[in-house]
Scaffold this motif. Structure first.
Motif, PDB file in Angstrom:
ATOM      1  N   PHE A   1      38.263  63.335  33.017  1.00 12.93           N
ATOM      2  CA  PHE A   1      38.388  63.808  34.396  1.00 12.93           C
ATOM      3  C   PHE A   1      39.473  63.023  35.123  1.00 12.93           C
ATOM      4  CE2 PHE A   1      37.267  65.347  38.483  1.00 12.93           C
ATOM      5  CZ  PHE A   1      37.242  64.270  39.351  1.00 12.93           C
ATOM      6  N   VAL A   2      40.264  63.739  35.911  1.00 15.16           N
ATOM      7  CA  VAL A   2      41.305  63.084  36.714  1.00 15.16           C
ATOM      8  C   VAL A   2      41.004  63.247  38.203  1.00 15.16           C
ATOM      9  CG1 VAL A   2      43.752  63.038  37.302  1.00 15.16           C
ATOM     10  CG2 VAL A   2      43.052  63.441  34.927  1.00 15.16           C
ATOM     11  N   ALA A   3      40.878  64.490  38.649  1.00 12.92           N
ATOM     12  CA  ALA A   3      40.650  64.748  40.067  1.00 12.92           C
ATOM     13  C   ALA A   3      40.103  66.148  40.247  1.00 12.92           C
ATOM     14  CB  ALA A   3      41.947  64.586  40.864  1.00 12.92           C
TER      15      ALA A   3
ATOM     16  N   MET B   1      38.522  73.335  42.076  1.00 11.60           N
ATOM     17  CA  MET B   1      39.552  73.164  41.054  1.00 11.60           C
ATOM     18  C   MET B   1      39.593  71.716  40.591  1.00 11.60           C
ATOM     19  SD  MET B   1      40.750  76.182  40.712  1.00 11.60           S
ATOM     20  CE  MET B   1      42.168  75.835  39.653  1.00 11.60           C
ATOM     21  N   GLY B   2      39.828  71.547  39.316  1.00  9.36           N
ATOM     22  CA  GLY B   2      39.889  70.200  38.767  1.00  9.36           C
ATOM     23  C   GLY B   2      41.100  70.011  37.876  1.00  9.36           C
ATOM     24  N   TRP B   3      41.479  68.764  37.732  1.00 10.75           N
ATOM     25  CA  TRP B   3      42.497  68.360  36.765  1.00 10.75           C
ATOM     26  C   TRP B   3      41.841  67.403  35.763  1.00 10.75           C
ATOM     27  CZ3 TRP B   3      47.286  70.322  36.188  1.00 10.75           C
ATOM     28  CH2 TRP B   3      47.878  70.997  37.267  1.00 10.75           C
ATOM     29  N   PHE B   4      42.109  67.668  34.511  1.00  9.19           N
ATOM     30  CA  PHE B   4      41.642  66.820  33.434  1.00  9.19           C
ATOM     31  C   PHE B   4      42.839  66.463  32.569  1.00  9.19           C
ATOM     32  CE2 PHE B   4      36.992  67.175  33.746  1.00  9.19           C
ATOM     33  CZ  PHE B   4      36.893  68.204  34.666  1.00  9.19           C
ATOM     34  N   ARG B   5      42.686  65.459  31.731  1.00 10.58           N
ATOM     35  CA  ARG B   5      43.762  65.106  30.808  1.00 10.58           C
ATOM     36  C   ARG B   5      43.162  64.697  29.466  1.00 10.58           C
ATOM     37  NH1 ARG B   5      45.987  59.543  33.735  1.00 10.58           N
ATOM     38  NH2 ARG B   5      44.203  58.198  33.174  1.00 10.58           N
ATOM     39  N   GLN B   6      43.977  64.862  28.450  1.00  6.12           N
ATOM     40  CA  GLN B   6      43.538  64.504  27.113  1.00  6.12           C
ATOM     41  C   GLN B   6      44.717  63.914  26.342  1.00  6.12           C
ATOM     42  OE1 GLN B   6      41.633  67.661  24.894  1.00  6.12           O
ATOM     43  NE2 GLN B   6      40.550  66.183  23.612  1.00  6.12           N
ATOM     44  N   ALA B   7      44.527  62.697  25.892  1.00  2.08           N
ATOM     45  CA  ALA B   7      45.513  62.030  25.057  1.00  2.08           C
ATOM     46  C   ALA B   7      45.133  62.229  23.597  1.00  2.08           C
ATOM     47  CB  ALA B   7      45.563  60.546  25.402  1.00  2.08           C
ATOM     48  N   PRO B   8      46.095  62.143  22.695  1.00  2.00           N
ATOM     49  CA  PRO B   8      45.805  62.335  21.265  1.00  2.00           C
ATOM     50  C   PRO B   8      44.697  61.392  20.786  1.00  2.00           C
ATOM     51  CG  PRO B   8      48.156  62.321  21.617  1.00  2.00           C
ATOM     52  CD  PRO B   8      47.537  61.942  22.932  1.00  2.00           C
ATOM     53  N   GLY B   9      43.702  61.957  20.117  1.00  2.00           N
ATOM     54  CA  GLY B   9      42.613  61.156  19.578  1.00  2.00           C
ATOM     55  C   GLY B   9      41.558  60.745  20.574  1.00  2.00           C
TER      56      GLY B   9
ATOM     57  N   ILE C   1      32.911  74.566  39.298  1.00  2.00           N
ATOM     58  CA  ILE C   1      32.077  73.933  40.310  1.00  2.00           C
ATOM     59  C   ILE C   1      32.521  72.479  40.464  1.00  2.00           C
ATOM     60  CG2 ILE C   1      29.705  73.242  40.886  1.00  2.00           C
ATOM     61  CD1 ILE C   1      28.759  75.625  39.182  1.00  2.00           C
ATOM     62  N   LEU C   2      32.580  72.010  41.692  1.00  2.00           N
ATOM     63  CA  LEU C   2      33.086  70.672  41.955  1.00  2.00           C
ATOM     64  C   LEU C   2      32.274  69.608  41.220  1.00  2.00           C
ATOM     65  CD1 LEU C   2      35.174  69.103  43.721  1.00  2.00           C
ATOM     66  CD2 LEU C   2      33.310  68.808  45.379  1.00  2.00           C
ATOM     67  N   GLY C   3      32.981  68.773  40.489  1.00  2.00           N
ATOM     68  CA  GLY C   3      32.312  67.675  39.800  1.00  2.00           C
ATOM     69  C   GLY C   3      33.250  67.035  38.802  1.00  2.00           C
ATOM     70  N   ARG C   4      32.720  66.035  38.077  1.00  2.00           N
ATOM     71  CA  ARG C   4      33.556  65.272  37.148  1.00  2.00           C
ATOM     72  C   ARG C   4      33.398  65.701  35.693  1.00  2.00           C
ATOM     73  NH1 ARG C   4      35.132  60.517  39.970  1.00  2.00           N
ATOM     74  NH2 ARG C   4      34.094  60.370  41.983  1.00  2.00           N
TER      75      ARG C   4
ATOM     76  N   ALA D   1      37.501  65.869  48.015  1.00  2.00           N
ATOM     77  CA  ALA D   1      38.298  65.569  46.826  1.00  2.00           C
ATOM     78  C   ALA D   1      37.662  64.404  46.084  1.00  2.00           C
ATOM     79  CB  ALA D   1      39.737  65.232  47.205  1.00  2.00           C
ATOM     80  N   LEU D   2      37.695  64.510  44.771  1.00  2.00           N
ATOM     81  CA  LEU D   2      37.191  63.447  43.893  1.00  2.00           C
ATOM     82  C   LEU D   2      38.347  62.980  43.025  1.00  2.00           C
ATOM     83  CD1 LEU D   2      33.991  65.276  42.557  1.00  2.00           C
ATOM     84  CD2 LEU D   2      34.141  63.759  44.545  1.00  2.00           C
ATOM     85  N   SER D   3      38.306  61.725  42.623  1.00  2.00           N
ATOM     86  CA  SER D   3      39.296  61.248  41.666  1.00  2.00           C
ATOM     87  C   SER D   3      38.676  60.149  40.805  1.00  2.00           C
ATOM     88  CB  SER D   3      40.554  60.740  42.372  1.00  2.00           C
ATOM     89  OG  SER D   3      40.251  59.652  43.213  1.00  2.00           O
ATOM     90  N   SER D   4      39.247  59.970  39.639  1.00  2.00           N
ATOM     91  CA  SER D   4      38.749  58.920  38.763  1.00  2.00           C
ATOM     92  C   SER D   4      39.268  57.570  39.227  1.00  2.00           C
ATOM     93  CB  SER D   4      39.202  59.195  37.325  1.00  2.00           C
ATOM     94  OG  SER D   4      40.602  59.024  37.226  1.00  2.00           O
ATOM     95  N   ASP D   5      38.581  56.533  38.844  1.00  2.00           N
ATOM     96  CA  ASP D   5      38.994  55.190  39.231  1.00  2.00           C
ATOM     97  C   ASP D   5      40.372  54.855  38.678  1.00  2.00           C
ATOM     98  OD1 ASP D   5      35.661  53.698  39.030  1.00  2.00           O
ATOM     99  OD2 ASP D   5      36.665  54.809  40.630  1.00  2.00           O
ATOM    100  N   SER D   6      40.700  55.417  37.529  1.00  2.00           N
ATOM    101  CA  SER D   6      41.962  55.072  36.882  1.00  2.00           C
ATOM    102  C   SER D   6      43.176  55.620  37.618  1.00  2.00           C
ATOM    103  CB  SER D   6      41.968  55.567  35.437  1.00  2.00           C
ATOM    104  OG  SER D   6      41.828  56.974  35.388  1.00  2.00           O
TER     105      SER D   6
END
Length: 121
Positions: free
Chosen positions: A47-49, A34-42, A100-103, A58-63
């Motif tokens: 990828f988040v985690a 399972m993954g979490w992603f995010r999208q801001a306008p524009g 599938i696990l990944g970014r 578990a994977l996560s983004s540097d941010s």
């Protein structure tokens, strides 16, 4: 029919915390990473985690590293994203995904409709 339903978003102030949930149905949950992603306008979807089927990897983004934690409860078909020390730049629509696990978003087959997170300064 596969459904992923996110909840827990909202409007918060910088420094606050939120916990997002994503409940899955119509699939064998414990066979999907399972993954979490995010999208801001524009902006592109980011990828988040992500977390492996059994929750061991578990994977996560540097941010978000050190601030956000992904977890899952296979008995409840649910994946969580605990978000602490939120910043205005975390403002986005957050999506959960199964695959599938990944970014890369290309690794994920199923997607939820998203939940909005807005962080005010």
């Amino acid at each position: 029919q596969v459904q992923l339903v996110e909840s827990g978003g909202g409007l918060v102030q910088a420094g606050d915390s939120l916990r997002l949930s994503c409940v899955a149905s119509g699939l064998t949950f414990n066979t999907y990473s399972m993954g979490w992603f995010r999208q801001a306008p524009g902006k592109e979807r980011e990828f988040v985690a992500a977390i492996s089927t059994g929750g061991v990897t578990a994977l996560s983004s540097d941010s978000v590293k050190g601030r956000f934690t992904i977890s899952r409860d296979n008995a409840e078909n649910t994946v969580y994203l605990q978000m602490n020390s939120l910043k205005p730049e975390d403002t986005a629509t957050y999506y959960c995904a199964a695959g599938i696990l990944g970014r890369s978003p290309r690794l994920y087959t199923y997607w939820g409709q998203g939940t909005q997170v807005t962080v005010s300064s």
